[in-house]
Motif scaffolding. Structure first.
Motif, PDB file in Angstrom:
ATOM      1  N   TYR A 392       0.844  -1.199   0.000  1.00 25.89           N
ATOM      2  CA  TYR A 392       0.000   0.000   0.000  1.00 25.89           C
ATOM      3  C   TYR A 392       0.877   1.246   0.000  1.00 25.89           C
ATOM      4  O   TYR A 392       1.845   1.334   0.748  1.00 25.89           O
ATOM      5  N   LYS A 393       0.522   2.214  -0.844  1.00 26.51           N
ATOM      6  CA  LYS A 393       1.221   3.491  -0.861  1.00 26.51           C
ATOM      7  C   LYS A 393       0.191   4.620  -0.871  1.00 26.51           C
ATOM      8  O   LYS A 393      -0.837   4.513  -1.541  1.00 26.51           O
ATOM      9  N   ALA A 409     -12.902  12.311   4.983  1.00 25.96           N
ATOM     10  CA  ALA A 409     -11.574  12.116   4.386  1.00 25.96           C
ATOM     11  C   ALA A 409     -11.716  11.454   3.022  1.00 25.96           C
ATOM     12  O   ALA A 409     -12.547  10.554   2.840  1.00 25.96           O
ATOM     13  N   TRP A 410     -10.907  11.931   2.060  1.00 20.35           N
ATOM     14  CA  TRP A 410     -10.841  11.350   0.728  1.00 20.35           C
ATOM     15  C   TRP A 410      -9.394  10.901   0.505  1.00 20.35           C
ATOM     16  O   TRP A 410      -8.459  11.699   0.646  1.00 20.35           O
ATOM     17  N   ILE A 411      -9.209   9.645   0.175  1.00 18.67           N
ATOM     18  CA  ILE A 411      -7.855   9.095   0.058  1.00 18.67           C
ATOM     19  C   ILE A 411      -7.690   8.362  -1.270  1.00 18.67           C
ATOM     20  O   ILE A 411      -8.594   7.632  -1.703  1.00 18.67           O
ATOM     21  N   THR A 412      -6.517   8.552  -1.899  1.00 15.45           N
ATOM     22  CA  THR A 412      -6.137   7.780  -3.073  1.00 15.45           C
ATOM     23  C   THR A 412      -4.944   6.916  -2.706  1.00 15.45           C
ATOM     24  O   THR A 412      -3.913   7.436  -2.252  1.00 15.45           O
ATOM     25  N   LEU A 413      -5.089   5.607  -2.865  1.00 15.32           N
ATOM     26  CA  LEU A 413      -4.036   4.659  -2.505  1.00 15.32           C
ATOM     27  C   LEU A 413      -3.586   3.883  -3.724  1.00 15.32           C
ATOM     28  O   LEU A 413      -4.355   3.685  -4.685  1.00 15.32           O
ATOM     29  N   ALA A 418      -2.214  -1.008  -8.157  1.00 11.67           N
ATOM     30  CA  ALA A 418      -3.464  -0.492  -8.728  1.00 11.67           C
ATOM     31  C   ALA A 418      -3.953   0.686  -7.893  1.00 11.67           C
ATOM     32  O   ALA A 418      -4.017   0.608  -6.662  1.00 11.67           O
ATOM     33  N   GLU A 419      -4.283   1.780  -8.554  1.00 12.32           N
ATOM     34  CA  GLU A 419      -4.723   2.971  -7.837  1.00 12.32           C
ATOM     35  C   GLU A 419      -6.203   2.851  -7.460  1.00 12.32           C
ATOM     36  O   GLU A 419      -7.044   2.497  -8.284  1.00 12.32           O
ATOM     37  N   SER A 439     -11.534   0.754   4.108  1.00 12.16           N
ATOM     38  CA  SER A 439     -12.526   0.406   3.090  1.00 12.16           C
ATOM     39  C   SER A 439     -11.853  -0.173   1.853  1.00 12.16           C
ATOM     40  O   SER A 439     -12.475  -0.909   1.084  1.00 12.16           O
ATOM     41  N   VAL A 440     -10.575   0.130   1.662  1.00 13.81           N
ATOM     42  CA  VAL A 440      -9.792  -0.439   0.564  1.00 13.81           C
ATOM     43  C   VAL A 440      -9.072  -1.708   1.019  1.00 13.81           C
ATOM     44  O   VAL A 440      -9.121  -2.741   0.360  1.00 13.81           O
TER      45      VAL A 440
END
Length: 514
Positions: A392-393, A409-413, A418-419, A439-440
């Motif tokens: 995870y990044k 909160a809005w997060i892009t991992l 895979a983004e 949630s991811v």
């Protein structure tokens, strides 16, 4: 002439028995090299028979360390002693530390052995250990609750078998200084050939008296103290190395001993151990706490300004506190950056590692007016503890927190390349961030600890966050640092998740203790 007090550091063995504090081979090497830099006499690198990972870590430390003795713990049985001997074989100076319980409750309930069998096992273990090294230490586990006559019998037998150091542990932290000092004194007086060995003590802190008991033992004749950086250890921990060393140094009028410790390396060692294990140092911790040399009271401030010794018994600089600042900015070059890291004793593994760290430094320099040495330690630790292949990044994040509204909160991992994007609400921005990540990840891990510390002063200081997660009996710590505490928190949570999914072997804390 004062006698030498041997400082036996067991941070890598007893210290890592703290939940979540287990270390990888590389992490053990980093700590061991710092302990060597601090001039610790003996480094107990682990328990060779505990796991293949621990065996390899001890062996790696034994190969790397030249100025300290490298030690492995071993129960009093042939397999443990042989494993320990093989693990320390590459060491320039190696020790085997073998032990067996000697208290009635341990012999009956745990070992299910008769006293004669215990003596026989202890002697056999020492004799076998002597086939690998002349430096053999014997410990009587739970000596605090052992019968004095039986202790004398066991110690006499193992000294005759070739033990060079006799350790008397307060395994359960039960004793008090006056009684512990008297027990050490009586053992030295009563055991035949007691002058042929170094007497040692290993005290746990269950009643908050580990350091006091250790110092009482020194006054009674012990010439080795077993301790850990920051007092790390299972349950309430062990005697704190920094407190023992500075007590002996500061009260030279009381203690007839001296150590070879480079005290200026105490604070750097404390910070490194804290960052790697994820165990923060409380602000009011003696010697290494952030407030250890701070003065809030007006009366105290006035006194210190007029004459420092009115309220300070030690120099902050003597233990490694300093106000050095890294006079580098966004226009500074890699060579100046590399030089400062070397001055701080931070090893650079490769040019690739240096480039990545330098890039992160540039980003930090853009956000902070001044970059302190403590910031560098955190930056390099964050760089090193992150698994090489991150599952995870954190790509980006934003959050909103407004009075009367639920934080969002809005997060892009990046997950396995895979983004993925996620959003969540929570009781606060940190809680919302963690829920978005989960949630991811859907890890199902339990959050055991969330801790925040300020690395330096000022409103632009980096925040250092520790997150402890547990899943299926495994406990891991994650760390993250950033000038934005919510970002630092997300980094720490992801760092912990990466450790949970990482295939890298981590040394498991062993069930046995001394």
């Amino acid at each position: 002439m004062k006698e030498h007090l041997v400082i036996f550091d067991t941070t890598l063995r007893d210290g890592e028995q703290s939940p979540g504090a287990s270390m990888t081979r590389d992490e053990k090497l980093r700590v061991a090299k710092q302990l060597e830099r601090m001039r610790v006499d003996v480094i107990e690198a682990g328990f060779a028979a505990a796991s293949p990972g621990d065996f390899e870590a001890i062996r790696a430390v034994a190969q790397a360390i030249k100025d300290s003795t490298v030690c492995s713990l071993a129960r009093a049985n042939p397999n443990d002693v042989t494993k320990a001997g093989e693990a320390i074989r590459p060491a320039k100076s190696g020790r085997i530390h073998t032990f067996i319980a000697t208290s009635p409750i341990h012999m009956e309930k745990k070992l299910r052995m008769q006293p004669d069998q215990v003596v026989e096992a202890a002697v056999a273990a020492v004799k076998l250990a002597r086939q690998f090294t002349d430096d053999v230490e014997f410990s009587a586990e739970d000596a605090v609750r052992s019968e004095l006559d039986f202790l004398c019998r066991v110690f006499e037998a193992v000294i005759a078998a070739g033990a060079r150091t006799i350790n008397v542990p307060d395994t359960v932290g039960y004793s008090v200084p006056s009684l512990w000092g008297e027990r050490i004194r009586m053992l030295i007086e009563r055991v035949p050939n007691s002058d042929k060995v170094v007497w040692s003590t290993h005290c746990h802190n269950d009643l908050g008296m580990a350091v006091a008991n250790s110092l009482a033992a020194v006054l009674a004749g012990a010439r080795q103290v077993e301790c850990t950086v920051n007092g790390l250890g299972e349950r309430a921990g062990n005697a704190s190395l920094e407190e023992v060393v500075m007590a002996v140094r500061t009260r030279a009028d009381v203690f007839p001993v001296e150590t070879r410790i480079d005290t200026t390396q105490i604070v750097p060692s404390s910070r490194l151990v804290s960052q790697i294990t994820g165990y923060p140092v409380q602000p009011n911790k003696a010697i290494v706490g952030a407030n250890a040399f701070a003065h809030e009271s007006g009366i105290h401030q006035d006194g210190v300004l007029k004459h420092r010794e009115t309220y300070e018994i030690m120099l902050a600089q003597d233990v490694g506190w300093h106000s050095n600042r890294l006079v580098l900015g966004k226009l500074s070059g890699r060579n100046a950056f590399r030089t400062r890291l070397q001055e701080l004793g931070i090893e650079i593994e490769s040019e690739e590692h240096l480039n990545a760290a330098f890039s992160r430094f540039k980003e930090l320099a853009d956000r902070k007016q001044e970059v302190f040495d403590e910031d560098l330690h955190a930056l390099m630790s964050d760089e090193t503890v992150t698994p090489t292949q991150e599952h995870y990044k954190l790509v980006s994040m934003k959050f909103a927190s407004e009075t009367g509204e639920r934080p969002h909160a809005w997060i892009t991992l990046s997950a396995a390349g895979a983004e993925k994007r996620a959003e969540a609400q929570g009781s606060g921005p940190v809680d919302a961030s963690f829920k978005a990540i989960e949630s991811v990840a859907a890890s199902g891990a339990e959050l055991l600890l969330y801790s925040v510390n300020s690395i330096t002063g000022g409103t632009d200081a980096q925040g250092e966050v520790t997150v402890r997660l547990a899943k299926n009996g495994r406990v891991v710590n994650g760390q993250g640092a950033d000038t934005d505490i919510v970002v630092a928190s997300a980094k720490a949570y992801l760092n912990a998740l990466n450790k949970l999914v990482s295939k890298a072997d981590r040394v498991n804390p062993q069930a046995e203790t001394v």
